[in-house]
Design an enzyme around this catalytic site. Structure first.
Site, PDB file in Angstrom:
ATOM      1  N   HIS A  66      43.218  36.256  39.968  1.00  0.00           N
ATOM      2  CA  HIS A  66      43.543  35.234  38.971  1.00  0.00           C
ATOM      3  C   HIS A  66      43.575  33.839  39.587  1.00  0.00           C
ATOM      4  CE1 HIS A  66      46.043  38.769  37.299  1.00  0.00           C
ATOM      5  NE2 HIS A  66      44.849  38.786  36.730  1.00  0.00           N
ATOM      6  N   TYR A 136      56.704  34.749  43.322  1.00  0.00           N
ATOM      7  CA  TYR A 136      55.670  33.716  43.338  1.00  0.00           C
ATOM      8  C   TYR A 136      56.343  32.367  43.086  1.00  0.00           C
ATOM      9  CZ  TYR A 136      52.334  37.482  42.124  1.00  0.00           C
ATOM     10  OH  TYR A 136      51.587  38.617  42.092  1.00  0.00           O
TER      11      TYR A 136
END
Length: 187
Positions: A66, A136
């Site tokens: 991604h 993240y």
């Protein structure tokens, strides 16, 4: 104050491996996951816009590859805080000397490593253990209209996933291969 990260360059320009330096005693340990001052010197710019957690239940699961398209491109700091993964980054910057090259690193709770992934890279991972938990840190907020990706099994990338690829989401299975992206960019 002593530095909490050992920062190593990878073969891909701008992609960095960070090794946390946990402090341990008989009670347990403490490790810094993010330090604006240290990471700014390594290329982190902008704020911390989001911090996200993901959990992956099953070994072999592949998520990604991604990325966010400009002007919503982002820097990501990816850490595995439970279990282990093979984390993969792909340089998608056409002007880069490492354009379309990949780099993989094992991130785990045990090795205390993270990848700092610059803007212009796609990112994905494979769970090497059951029950993986990742954190993240993003430099820009998520923008659905800028969401993009590449098929993680694209033979052009030659990613050597260590386990059979499993449990991909329908969205990830539908991601285009690089040849389709090239056609879109040249039209």
């Amino acid at each position: 104050m002593s530095k909490r990260f050992e920062i190593e360059a990878t073969p891909l320009d701008g992609l960095l491996l960070l090794k946390r330096r946990p402090i341990a005693d008989p009670r347990g340990s403490f490790a810094r996951l993010f330090c604006a001052e240290e990471l700014a010197a390594a290329g982190w710019h902008g704020p911390v816009a989001q911090i996200n957690e993901s959990r992956t239940r099953h070994r072999g699961t592949v998520r990604g590859l991604h990325y966010q398209k400009p002007p919503f491109a982002e820097i990501k700091l990816v850490s595995c805080v439970e279990g282990a993964i093979l984390d993969v980054a792909v340089d998608l910057r056409p002007q880069s000397p490492t354009y379309l090259k990949t780099h993989a690193a094992e991130l785990s709770a045990g090795n205390a490593c993270a990848l700092m992934i610059p803007e212009g890279f796609a990112h994905g991972f494979q769970a090497l253990t059951d029950d993986v938990r990742m954190i993240y840190v993003h430099s820009a907020p998520y923008a659905a209209e800028a969401e993009a990706g590449i098929d993680a099994t694209d033979p052009t990338l030659s990613i050597a996933w260590p386990l059979p690829v499993a449990n991909r989401s329908p969205r990830d299975e539908a991601l285009p291969r690089l040849s389709i992206l090239d056609e879109r960019f040249s039209a």
